[in-house]
Design a protein around this motif. Structure first.
Motif, short mmCIF file in Angstrom:
data_model
loop_
_atom_site.label_atom_id
_atom_site.label_comp_id
_atom_site.label_asym_id
_atom_site.label_seq_id
_atom_site.Cartn_x
_atom_site.Cartn_y
_atom_site.Cartn_z
N ALA A 238 0.71 -1.18 0.02
CA ALA A 238 0.07 0.04 0.01
C ALA A 238 0.77 1.19 0.08
CB ALA A 238 -0.90 -0.11 1.23
N THR A 239 1.83 1.37 0.71
CA THR A 239 2.63 2.32 0.48
C THR A 239 3.52 2.47 -0.48
OG1 THR A 239 4.76 1.28 1.95
CG2 THR A 239 3.29 2.26 3.06
N ASP A 240 3.89 1.50 -1.17
CA ASP A 240 4.48 1.59 -2.40
C ASP A 240 3.72 2.17 -3.62
OD1 ASP A 240 6.92 0.60 -1.65
OD2 ASP A 240 6.48 -1.60 -2.39
N HIS A 253 -3.29 14.71 -6.81
CA HIS A 253 -3.40 15.01 -5.12
C HIS A 253 -4.51 14.17 -4.48
CE1 HIS A 253 -0.20 17.82 -5.62
NE2 HIS A 253 -0.99 18.95 -6.30
N GLU A 254 -5.63 14.23 -4.96
CA GLU A 254 -6.89 13.46 -4.40
C GLU A 254 -6.52 12.00 -4.23
OE1 GLU A 254 -9.12 14.83 -2.69
OE2 GLU A 254 -8.26 16.74 -2.80
N ALA A 255 -6.20 11.53 -5.65
CA ALA A 255 -5.62 9.82 -5.62
C ALA A 255 -4.47 9.70 -4.66
CB ALA A 255 -5.05 9.56 -7.04
N ALA A 256 -3.49 10.56 -4.56
CA ALA A 256 -2.52 10.25 -3.43
C ALA A 256 -2.90 10.39 -2.18
CB ALA A 256 -1.45 11.37 -3.50
N ILE A 257 -3.78 11.29 -1.73
CA ILE A 257 -4.49 11.41 -0.32
C ILE A 257 -5.32 9.85 -0.19
CG2 ILE A 257 -6.30 12.47 1.00
CD1 ILE A 257 -5.32 15.01 -0.41
N THR A 258 -5.94 9.42 -1.05
CA THR A 258 -6.56 8.19 -0.91
C THR A 258 -5.88 7.09 -0.66
OG1 THR A 258 -8.68 9.11 -2.49
CG2 THR A 258 -8.10 6.65 -1.89
N ALA A 259 -4.82 7.06 -1.48
CA ALA A 259 -3.78 6.16 -1.20
C ALA A 259 -3.19 5.93 0.03
CB ALA A 259 -2.63 6.09 -2.45
N TRP A 260 -2.68 7.22 0.57
CA TRP A 260 -1.98 7.24 1.81
C TRP A 260 -2.89 6.84 2.82
CZ3 TRP A 260 2.73 6.17 2.45
CH2 TRP A 260 3.74 6.60 1.49
N SER A 261 -4.38 7.23 2.82
CA SER A 261 -5.20 6.97 3.91
C SER A 261 -5.47 5.43 3.84
CB SER A 261 -6.47 7.57 3.60
OG SER A 261 -6.34 8.92 3.47
N ALA A 263 -3.00 3.10 3.13
CA ALA A 263 -1.93 2.63 3.70
C ALA A 263 -1.91 2.96 5.25
CB ALA A 263 -0.77 3.34 3.24
N GLN A 264 -2.42 4.02 5.70
CA GLN A 264 -2.62 4.18 7.10
C GLN A 264 -3.38 3.25 7.67
OE1 GLN A 264 -4.62 7.71 8.84
NE2 GLN A 264 -2.53 8.40 9.12
N ALA A 265 -4.66 3.03 7.03
CA ALA A 265 -5.46 2.04 7.60
C ALA A 265 -4.90 0.54 7.69
CB ALA A 265 -6.78 1.79 6.70
N LEU A 266 -3.87 0.30 7.00
CA LEU A 266 -3.18 -1.21 7.03
C LEU A 266 -1.93 -1.07 7.90
CD1 LEU A 266 -3.37 -2.09 3.22
CD2 LEU A 266 -4.87 -2.87 4.96
N ALA A 267 -1.50 -0.04 8.59
CA ALA A 267 -0.39 0.00 9.30
C ALA A 267 -0.50 -0.93 10.57
CB ALA A 267 -0.23 1.41 9.81
N ARG A 268 0.61 -1.48 10.81
CA ARG A 268 0.70 -2.55 11.86
C ARG A 268 1.41 -2.18 13.22
NH1 ARG A 268 4.30 -5.48 7.57
NH2 ARG A 268 4.95 -3.62 7.67
N LEU A 278 2.75 11.82 8.15
CA LEU A 278 3.61 12.66 7.49
C LEU A 278 3.48 12.75 6.22
CD1 LEU A 278 7.03 11.57 9.30
CD2 LEU A 278 5.64 13.93 9.77
N HIS A 279 3.25 11.40 5.27
CA HIS A 279 3.06 11.61 4.07
C HIS A 279 1.78 12.45 3.61
CE1 HIS A 279 6.36 9.25 2.43
NE2 HIS A 279 6.24 8.62 3.48
N LEU A 280 0.61 12.10 4.47
CA LEU A 280 -0.57 12.80 4.37
C LEU A 280 -0.54 14.21 4.33
CD1 LEU A 280 -3.04 10.20 5.92
CD2 LEU A 280 -3.21 11.26 3.66
#
Length: 339
Positions: A238-240, A253-261, A263-268, A278-280
């Motif tokens: 997800a981060t890649d 930008h919006e697609a990037a925000i969605t992608a980082w969001s 990834a955040q939901a999958l953080a372990r 930080l990325h968001l």
């Protein structure tokens, strides 16, 4: 670690690197160890009562390997926790302890392959073991032997592609990953690895595929999406995916925000979660959402991320200044004119 870790690799994180990460705290160690252990899923353990003597022998070696790596994983995580309290082992001491623990495993592989020199999966597994030790040249020889013995094994193509992706020629890696995908089109790791290597070597990929670098990035995104279809809970994947958006033009930008969001939901771990903040903050600032970006920065408390947080905070302040103030700042920093 899972028994299948010795088959298809996602690109080895060497033990010495994980030991070094121990100094960053247990969260970083856990993340690094997890990445080192990401492997293609394999068949369940065999019953020695229903397989050939060679296969039963192989499973015994794999069990020895698994036990050693599980013990080492625990040492690294425990040492990271102790280090935070000022009581951990020095990196050199822990590395030596790990090396000594792995010596009997290495001998077990060598003795097994002396008894069963035509065992393709044995060569494949031993190659991955050697690669984790940093013995890349010997690992490649083992993988080449595995491929010679079983030219239909996609994991052998994948592992050799990892090797060529690191040492070149990188075009060889593109071809080998593609062959792994052809042989097993439902394996997430193969799409993930090919996507990662063309992002890392985008100029070479553009030449190889006769496309632009922007098209390379979009192709990588497509490969990552295919990987995600088969491994939807993979945080690293997800981060890649989210990282690709930094290179896309025009910015999405919006697609990037969605992608980082996502990834955040999958953080372990909490550290992974804070890193996504930080990325968001960065992508929302780029999108002009400065208030939301500050909220993300305020969510970061991990000391190891303080440097990046402070730099982004300064950039937010600068971005919020009126244009005239920015111009004044630039004029004030000009060197004096010579008479």
């Amino acid at each position: 670690m899972a028994r299948a870790r010795r088959l298809a690799t996602l690109g080895g994180v060497k033990w010495i690197l994980i030991v070094w990460l121990a100094g960053l705290g247990s969260a970083a160690v856990a993340a690094a160890a997890a990445k080192a252990g990401e492997r293609a899923p394999g068949a369940p353990p065999f019953s020695t009562a229903t397989v050939s003597p060679a296969e039963a022998d192989f499973q015994r070696v794999m069990a020895v390997d698994d036990a050693a790596h599980e013990e080492i994983d625990k040492w690294i995580k425990d040492n990271g926790a102790f280090a935070k309290k000022g009581a951990g082992l020095a990196d050199a001491v822990l590395s030596l302890k790990i090396e000594q623990r792995l010596e009997p495993v290495k001998r077990a592989y060598e003795e097994f392959l002396q008894r069963h020199p035509q065992h393709a999966r044995g060569h494949l597994a031993f190659g991955s073991f050697l690669n984790d030790l940093g013995e890349e040249a010997d690992a490649r020889k083992r993988w080449e032997k595995a491929l010679e013995l079983d030219p239909t094994n996609p994991a052998a193509f994948n592992n050799l592609a990892n090797s060529y992706g690191q040492t070149g020629p990188v075009a060889k890696a593109f071809e080998l990953y593609s062959k792994a995908i052809e042989l097993n089109p439902r394996q997430a790791i193969y799409y993930h690895n090919l996507g990662s290597v063309i992002v890392l070597h985008r100029k070479e990929a553009a030449t190889h595929y006769r496309i632009t670098e922007q098209q390379v990035l979009r192709n990588a995104l497509e490969l990552y999406r295919l990987a995600e279809k088969f491994d939807p809970a993979n945080f690293q994947l997800a981060t890649d995916i989210a990282q690709v958006y930094y290179g896309l033009q025009p910015p999405a930008h919006e697609a990037a925000i969605t992608a980082w969001s996502r990834a955040q939901a999958l953080a372990r771990t909490e550290q992974e979660r804070e890193a996504t903040h930080l990325h968001l903050a960065r992508v929302k600032a780029a999108a002009g959402k400065l208030t939301e970006a500050r909220v993300h920065l305020d969510s970061v408390t991990d000391a190891s991320l303080a440097g990046v947080k402070n730099r982004l905070a300064r950039e937010l302040v600068d971005q919020a200044l009126p244009q005239s103030n920015k111009d004044d700042d630039r004029r004030l920093t000009l060197p004096p004119r010579k008479p």
